[in-house]
Design a protein around this motif. Structure first.
Motif, PDB file in Angstrom:
ATOM      1  N   ASN A 101      26.125  63.006   2.757  1.00  0.00           N
ATOM      2  CA  ASN A 101      26.120  61.545   2.707  1.00  0.00           C
ATOM      3  C   ASN A 101      27.280  61.006   1.881  1.00  0.00           C
ATOM      4  O   ASN A 101      27.975  60.058   2.287  1.00  0.00           O
ATOM      5  CB  ASN A 101      24.804  61.038   2.133  1.00  0.00           C
ATOM      6  CG  ASN A 101      23.632  61.259   3.073  1.00  0.00           C
ATOM      7  OD1 ASN A 101      23.825  61.434   4.273  1.00  0.00           O
ATOM      8  ND2 ASN A 101      22.432  61.255   2.530  1.00  0.00           N
ATOM      9  N   ILE A 102      27.492  61.605   0.715  1.00  0.00           N
ATOM     10  CA  ILE A 102      28.591  61.162  -0.147  1.00  0.00           C
ATOM     11  C   ILE A 102      29.924  61.417   0.534  1.00  0.00           C
ATOM     12  O   ILE A 102      30.825  60.561   0.523  1.00  0.00           O
ATOM     13  CB  ILE A 102      28.520  61.887  -1.507  1.00  0.00           C
ATOM     14  CG1 ILE A 102      27.200  61.560  -2.212  1.00  0.00           C
ATOM     15  CG2 ILE A 102      29.699  61.508  -2.382  1.00  0.00           C
ATOM     16  CD1 ILE A 102      26.960  62.357  -3.474  1.00  0.00           C
ATOM     17  N   PHE A 103      30.066  62.583   1.163  1.00  0.00           N
ATOM     18  CA  PHE A 103      31.307  62.943   1.849  1.00  0.00           C
ATOM     19  C   PHE A 103      31.617  61.940   2.954  1.00  0.00           C
ATOM     20  O   PHE A 103      32.745  61.432   3.066  1.00  0.00           O
ATOM     21  CB  PHE A 103      31.169  64.356   2.414  1.00  0.00           C
ATOM     22  CG  PHE A 103      32.431  64.900   3.025  1.00  0.00           C
ATOM     23  CD1 PHE A 103      33.291  65.673   2.269  1.00  0.00           C
ATOM     24  CD2 PHE A 103      32.752  64.651   4.352  1.00  0.00           C
ATOM     25  CE1 PHE A 103      34.447  66.182   2.821  1.00  0.00           C
ATOM     26  CE2 PHE A 103      33.903  65.155   4.914  1.00  0.00           C
ATOM     27  CZ  PHE A 103      34.765  65.919   4.149  1.00  0.00           C
ATOM     28  N   VAL A 104      30.617  61.631   3.774  1.00  0.00           N
ATOM     29  CA  VAL A 104      30.830  60.724   4.901  1.00  0.00           C
ATOM     30  C   VAL A 104      31.182  59.323   4.411  1.00  0.00           C
ATOM     31  O   VAL A 104      32.085  58.662   4.953  1.00  0.00           O
ATOM     32  CB  VAL A 104      29.585  60.698   5.802  1.00  0.00           C
ATOM     33  CG1 VAL A 104      29.684  59.585   6.835  1.00  0.00           C
ATOM     34  CG2 VAL A 104      29.409  62.042   6.502  1.00  0.00           C
ATOM     35  N   LEU A 105      30.481  58.829   3.385  1.00  0.00           N
ATOM     36  CA  LEU A 105      30.784  57.495   2.855  1.00  0.00           C
ATOM     37  C   LEU A 105      32.204  57.423   2.308  1.00  0.00           C
ATOM     38  O   LEU A 105      32.925  56.442   2.544  1.00  0.00           O
ATOM     39  CB  LEU A 105      29.781  57.133   1.757  1.00  0.00           C
ATOM     40  CG  LEU A 105      28.421  56.605   2.218  1.00  0.00           C
ATOM     41  CD1 LEU A 105      27.505  56.396   1.013  1.00  0.00           C
ATOM     42  CD2 LEU A 105      28.577  55.306   2.993  1.00  0.00           C
ATOM     43  N   CYS A 106      32.620  58.458   1.581  1.00  0.00           N
ATOM     44  CA  CYS A 106      33.976  58.477   1.043  1.00  0.00           C
ATOM     45  C   CYS A 106      35.008  58.480   2.163  1.00  0.00           C
ATOM     46  O   CYS A 106      35.997  57.738   2.106  1.00  0.00           O
ATOM     47  CB  CYS A 106      34.171  59.710   0.155  1.00  0.00           C
ATOM     48  SG  CYS A 106      33.575  59.532  -1.523  1.00  0.00           S
ATOM     49  N   VAL A 107      34.793  59.304   3.177  1.00  0.00           N
ATOM     50  CA  VAL A 107      35.746  59.383   4.286  1.00  0.00           C
ATOM     51  C   VAL A 107      35.815  58.042   5.026  1.00  0.00           C
ATOM     52  O   VAL A 107      36.896  57.598   5.431  1.00  0.00           O
ATOM     53  CB  VAL A 107      35.381  60.531   5.238  1.00  0.00           C
ATOM     54  CG1 VAL A 107      36.215  60.481   6.506  1.00  0.00           C
ATOM     55  CG2 VAL A 107      35.577  61.872   4.548  1.00  0.00           C
ATOM     56  N   MET A 167      35.297  55.032   3.702  1.00  0.00           N
ATOM     57  CA  MET A 167      36.071  54.120   2.863  1.00  0.00           C
ATOM     58  C   MET A 167      37.557  54.438   2.926  1.00  0.00           C
ATOM     59  O   MET A 167      38.409  53.540   2.987  1.00  0.00           O
ATOM     60  CB  MET A 167      35.589  54.191   1.404  1.00  0.00           C
ATOM     61  CG  MET A 167      34.181  53.663   1.154  1.00  0.00           C
ATOM     62  SD  MET A 167      33.995  51.907   1.572  1.00  0.00           S
ATOM     63  CE  MET A 167      33.087  52.039   3.106  1.00  0.00           C
ATOM     64  N   LEU A 168      37.891  55.726   2.930  1.00  0.00           N
ATOM     65  CA  LEU A 168      39.297  56.130   3.008  1.00  0.00           C
ATOM     66  C   LEU A 168      39.909  55.753   4.352  1.00  0.00           C
ATOM     67  O   LEU A 168      41.074  55.341   4.420  1.00  0.00           O
ATOM     68  CB  LEU A 168      39.412  57.642   2.780  1.00  0.00           C
ATOM     69  CG  LEU A 168      39.074  58.132   1.370  1.00  0.00           C
ATOM     70  CD1 LEU A 168      38.954  59.649   1.344  1.00  0.00           C
ATOM     71  CD2 LEU A 168      40.127  57.668   0.379  1.00  0.00           C
ATOM     72  N   ALA A 169      39.131  55.895   5.423  1.00  0.00           N
ATOM     73  CA  ALA A 169      39.629  55.524   6.757  1.00  0.00           C
ATOM     74  C   ALA A 169      39.847  54.022   6.854  1.00  0.00           C
ATOM     75  O   ALA A 169      40.865  53.559   7.392  1.00  0.00           O
ATOM     76  CB  ALA A 169      38.651  56.000   7.829  1.00  0.00           C
ATOM     77  N   PHE A 170      38.889  53.223   6.342  1.00  0.00           N
ATOM     78  CA  PHE A 170      39.053  51.776   6.327  1.00  0.00           C
ATOM     79  C   PHE A 170      40.298  51.385   5.528  1.00  0.00           C
ATOM     80  O   PHE A 170      41.060  50.499   5.934  1.00  0.00           O
ATOM     81  CB  PHE A 170      37.823  51.096   5.729  1.00  0.00           C
ATOM     82  CG  PHE A 170      36.589  51.198   6.576  1.00  0.00           C
ATOM     83  CD1 PHE A 170      36.679  51.349   7.958  1.00  0.00           C
ATOM     84  CD2 PHE A 170      35.327  51.143   6.006  1.00  0.00           C
ATOM     85  CE1 PHE A 170      35.540  51.440   8.742  1.00  0.00           C
ATOM     86  CE2 PHE A 170      34.181  51.238   6.783  1.00  0.00           C
ATOM     87  CZ  PHE A 170      34.293  51.389   8.162  1.00  0.00           C
TER      88      PHE A 170
END
Length: 215
Positions: A68-74, A76-79
């Motif tokens: 979950n943390i990994f996906v949320l970070c990715v 945010m980074l993609a946005f």
């Protein structure tokens, strides 16, 4: 009898100090916003980067699920990558970069700089470059820490963050250099027509422009 009013006065003094500090911060933020021609763009230029870093640092406080943390970070980074590449760079500094795939399969990198009609202020430009470079440095520090802690699962996330940040940094630095090259060519043309190319003033102008753009 005399101590109670003293305590109330002290409480009022502390309350006034807190209100003064908060008022000072609000006034400072207001001054910064007034110095920006693109405050909303500047906000999102910083917000997605900050969100990714905060999720990385404190996400485990709210969730023990690494995925979950990994996906949320990715996300945010993609946005952030899309915002910086397509919106904030074009508005805040007048630069844009993109790539095109040729018929033979090779990639052609394009760099564009706006010569005029740039409405950005010096504050816009400063926030753009600080917001572009500082998070990459922070992610690099995180990467060094992960190597020493042998946290290779988090290292994958940091590598993605550095790759996306690095792509924008390289793209915009090359845009800036392209703008500097065009400026130097323009200066040489003007000085050649006016006869300034051989004198000390003309050489000083070329040297100053070269140092400003890293040429």
């Amino acid at each position: 009898r005399n101590s109670a009013p003293t305590c109330r006065m002290s409480g009022m003094a502390f309350g006034g100090a807190d209100e003064g500090e908060s008022g000072g911060l609000i006034a400072r933020a207001s001054d910064i916003a007034q110095g920006l021609n693109y405050p909303k763009t500047a906000f999102f230029h910083i917000a997605f980067k900050t969100a990714a870093i905060l999720i990385y640092m404190f996400g485990s406080w709210f969730s023990s699920n690494f995925v979950n943390i990994f996906v949320l970070c990715v996300l945010m980074l993609a946005f952030d990558f899309w915002t910086v590449k397509n919106v904030s760079g074009r508005l805040m500094v007048g630069l844009r970069w993109w790539s095109e795939v040729r018929d033979d399969g090779s990639t052609d990198w394009k760099y564009e700089c706006r010569d005029g009609n740039l409405n950005a202020t010096t504050m816009d430009v400063a926030i753009f470059w600080i917001g572009l470079l500082t998070p990459a440095f922070i992610w690099f520090i995180f990467g060094v820490g992960s190597v020493f802690r042998l946290s290779f699962d988090w290292l994958l996330l940091i590598a993605i963050a550095l790759a996306l940040s690095g792509a924008n940094i390289v793209g915009y630095v090359r845009c800036k250099q392209e703008a500097g090259t065009r400026l130097m060519s323009g200066l040489q043309g003007v000085m050649g027509r006016t006869g300034m190319g051989s004198n000390v003033m003309g050489q000083a102008l070329q040297s100053a422009a070269g140092k400003a753009f890293g040429l």
